[in-house]
Design a protein around this motif. Structure first.
Motif, PDB file in Angstrom:
ATOM      1  N   UNK A 125       0.816  -1.219   0.000  1.00  0.00           N
ATOM      2  CA  UNK A 125       0.000   0.000   0.000  1.00  0.00           C
ATOM      3  C   UNK A 125       0.845   1.262   0.000  1.00  0.00           C
ATOM      4  N   UNK A 126       2.046   1.183   0.581  1.00  0.00           N
ATOM      5  CA  UNK A 126       2.904   2.355   0.726  1.00  0.00           C
ATOM      6  C   UNK A 126       4.253   2.076   0.067  1.00  0.00           C
ATOM      7  N   UNK A 127       4.481   2.685  -1.076  1.00  0.00           N
ATOM      8  CA  UNK A 127       5.713   2.429  -1.820  1.00  0.00           C
ATOM      9  C   UNK A 127       6.076   3.649  -2.642  1.00  0.00           C
ATOM     10  N   UNK A 128       7.281   3.649  -3.163  1.00  0.00           N
ATOM     11  CA  UNK A 128       7.739   4.732  -4.013  1.00  0.00           C
ATOM     12  C   UNK A 128       7.802   4.223  -5.446  1.00  0.00           C
ATOM     13  N   UNK A 129       7.086   4.890  -6.338  1.00  0.00           N
ATOM     14  CA  UNK A 129       7.054   4.478  -7.730  1.00  0.00           C
ATOM     15  C   UNK A 129       7.771   5.473  -8.628  1.00  0.00           C
ATOM     16  N   UNK A 130       8.132   5.003  -9.810  1.00  0.00           N
ATOM     17  CA  UNK A 130       8.798   5.822 -10.814  1.00  0.00           C
ATOM     18  C   UNK A 130       7.846   5.900 -12.002  1.00  0.00           C
ATOM     19  N   UNK A 131       7.365   7.115 -12.284  1.00  0.00           N
ATOM     20  CA  UNK A 131       6.253   7.292 -13.211  1.00  0.00           C
ATOM     21  C   UNK A 131       6.658   8.118 -14.432  1.00  0.00           C
ATOM     22  N   UNK A 186       9.458  17.456  -3.553  1.00  0.00           N
ATOM     23  CA  UNK A 186       8.366  16.489  -3.731  1.00  0.00           C
ATOM     24  C   UNK A 186       7.046  17.111  -4.171  1.00  0.00           C
ATOM     25  N   UNK A 187       6.701  18.267  -3.613  1.00  0.00           N
ATOM     26  CA  UNK A 187       5.414  18.873  -3.960  1.00  0.00           C
ATOM     27  C   UNK A 187       5.372  19.389  -5.391  1.00  0.00           C
ATOM     28  N   UNK A 188       6.545  19.504  -6.043  1.00  0.00           N
ATOM     29  CA  UNK A 188       6.615  19.997  -7.419  1.00  0.00           C
ATOM     30  C   UNK A 188       6.907  18.906  -8.439  1.00  0.00           C
ATOM     31  N   UNK A 189       7.122  17.676  -7.975  1.00  0.00           N
ATOM     32  CA  UNK A 189       7.574  16.622  -8.882  1.00  0.00           C
ATOM     33  C   UNK A 189       6.531  16.264  -9.931  1.00  0.00           C
ATOM     34  N   UNK A 193       6.872  16.698 -14.080  1.00  0.00           N
ATOM     35  CA  UNK A 193       6.670  15.626 -15.050  1.00  0.00           C
ATOM     36  C   UNK A 193       5.657  16.050 -16.113  1.00  0.00           C
ATOM     37  N   UNK A 194       4.543  16.609 -15.674  1.00  0.00           N
ATOM     38  CA  UNK A 194       3.484  16.981 -16.618  1.00  0.00           C
ATOM     39  C   UNK A 194       3.931  18.112 -17.548  1.00  0.00           C
ATOM     40  N   UNK A 195       4.835  18.964 -17.070  1.00  0.00           N
ATOM     41  CA  UNK A 195       5.352  20.054 -17.900  1.00  0.00           C
ATOM     42  C   UNK A 195       6.570  19.625 -18.719  1.00  0.00           C
ATOM     43  N   UNK A 197       9.532  18.814 -17.818  1.00  0.00           N
ATOM     44  CA  UNK A 197      10.844  19.264 -17.367  1.00  0.00           C
ATOM     45  C   UNK A 197      11.713  18.067 -16.984  1.00  0.00           C
ATOM     46  N   UNK A 198      11.059  16.961 -16.653  1.00  0.00           N
ATOM     47  CA  UNK A 198      11.717  15.686 -16.404  1.00  0.00           C
ATOM     48  C   UNK A 198      10.933  14.613 -17.150  1.00  0.00           C
ATOM     49  N   UNK A 199      11.578  13.478 -17.404  1.00  0.00           N
ATOM     50  CA  UNK A 199      10.892  12.389 -18.105  1.00  0.00           C
ATOM     51  C   UNK A 199      10.335  11.331 -17.156  1.00  0.00           C
ATOM     52  N   UNK A 200      10.917  11.249 -15.959  1.00  0.00           N
ATOM     53  CA  UNK A 200      10.473  10.269 -14.963  1.00  0.00           C
ATOM     54  C   UNK A 200      10.338  10.972 -13.620  1.00  0.00           C
ATOM     55  N   UNK A 201       9.249  10.696 -12.917  1.00  0.00           N
ATOM     56  CA  UNK A 201       9.017  11.304 -11.607  1.00  0.00           C
ATOM     57  C   UNK A 201       8.982  10.223 -10.539  1.00  0.00           C
ATOM     58  N   UNK A 202       9.752  10.431  -9.493  1.00  0.00           N
ATOM     59  CA  UNK A 202       9.680   9.548  -8.329  1.00  0.00           C
ATOM     60  C   UNK A 202       8.599  10.083  -7.401  1.00  0.00           C
TER      61      UNK A 202
END
Length: 352
Positions: A125-131, A186-189, A193-195, A197-202
């Motif tokens: 339920x609680x994990x860190x994903x790369x999106x 974290x609050x800007x990640x 991604x949507x803009x 500026x990065x290709x992958x978001x943690x």
């Protein structure tokens, strides 16, 4: 778990380790003075850093009444576990929490601190994903070459898991640097991604679930996919603080342990409601919307107790990486359960 060696000369890691060594030296030369120095009463106030839009386990424990007459004193927020434990090591705060690999590095560099309780982990339920974005061409590890991966800090949990993923998908140690790591709050990640500026978001926790609910992104992999369930981070206090304030330390650690079990046993909706109330009452001008996606703290062991295995995985990782020497640290020397008075038989509800 076998770990592919990392290049010892990797610039980012080397600079970070030297920085940690400087912190360790400063920590060894100073420490918070308390009334206990002169034989008086122990301190009843614990300075700490929080996280924007989140309720930490100590904050929850205090609100539940588990800290008795011990009080928390918020001194600001952090977005980095390594920074948080460095602040604790140098006496700017009284405790700090970070990914266990960062804790190993700090202690290996000479900081006189000890881990006292696990406070976050990884489970289903609680994990860190790369999106990535839904229409992204990135489908595999090899597709990450030349791409930017956004993360909250370097040299900690997110980067460790990223490199583990790359290694398990055929990357040689010399190739790891071909994937660019970008520090993003974290609050800007999600926005980054949507803009594009990065290709992958943690993304992890409530920020991950909030982003998924908005749609338009998909997972590439997660730390749970790679490693299964495990406790990933611990709170540390200085050896001096633990020695001079044993009763306060026990109240703090045991209170956090009870909060872990309260959150584990309490209906999710009630945990969210309580956390929302805490944020609104503390008056830090924070958005509470993301709290609805909270699921668990992910701590694997009852009461957050620490075991050798909690640290051994990352000792092996850092040794292979060249950050620490073989045998430089032993897992059993990094932590103590001495101040954790939680037992399954003790009451865990303070629901006033």
């Amino acid at each position: 778990m076998p770990v592919t060696p990392w290049p010892a000369s990797r610039p980012t890691s080397r600079r970070q380790f030297l920085a940690l060594a400087a912190v360790a030296a400063a920590a060894a030369a100073c420490g918070r003075a308390t009334a206990a120095d002169g034989g008086g009463a122990e301190t009843k106030k614990l300075r700490y850093q929080g996280w924007v839009g989140q309720v930490t386990l100590p904050e929850l424990a205090e609100d539940l009444g588990y800290f008795e007459d011990v009080k928390l004193e918020w001194v600001g927020n952090t977005i980095s576990g390594p920074q948080d434990i460095q602040s604790a090591a140098t006496g700017q705060t009284d405790f700090g929490g970070a990914f266990n690999g960062a804790v190993v590095k700090l202690i290996a560099a000479g900081a006189p601190v000890k881990a006292a309780i696990s406070y976050y982990g990884v489970d289903a339920a609680s994990f860190n994903g790369y999106y990535v974005l839904e229409d992204s061409p990135i489908r595999s590890a090899r597709d990450l070459v030349g791409k930017k991966v956004g993360m909250n800090t370097l040299g900690a949990h997110v980067e460790a898991v990223l490199d583990t993923y790359l290694q398990r998908n055929g990357f040689a140690a010399s190739e790891l640097g071909r994937v660019e790591r970008i520090v993003v709050p974290p609050v800007n990640t999600e926005q980054s991604l949507r803009q594009k500026q990065i290709e992958v978001a943690s993304l992890g926790g409530v920020l991950r679930d909030k982003a998924l609910a908005a749609g338009g992104i998909r997972p590439l992999f997660s730390d749970f996919d790679l490693l299964g369930a495990f406790s990933a981070g611990t709170y540390v206090l200085t050896n001096k603080f633990l020695k001079q304030n044993p009763n306060t330390s026990k109240v703090f650690v045991t209170g956090v342990a009870k909060a872990i079990e309260w959150a584990r046993a309490t209906p999710r909706e009630e945990v969210i409601a309580r956390s929302t109330d805490i944020i609104r009452r503390r008056g830090r001008n924070e958005d509470v919307a993301a709290l609805q996606y909270w699921k668990s703290f992910g701590v694997a062991e009852p009461g957050g107790r620490i075991t050798d295995q909690t640290f051994q995985l990352w000792i092996d990782w850092l040794t292979a990486h060249g950050d620490i020497k073989p045998g430089q640290v032993k897992a059993a020397d990094l932590y103590t359960n001495q101040f954790n008075g939680y037992s399954a038989a003790s009451p865990t509800a303070a629901r006033s």
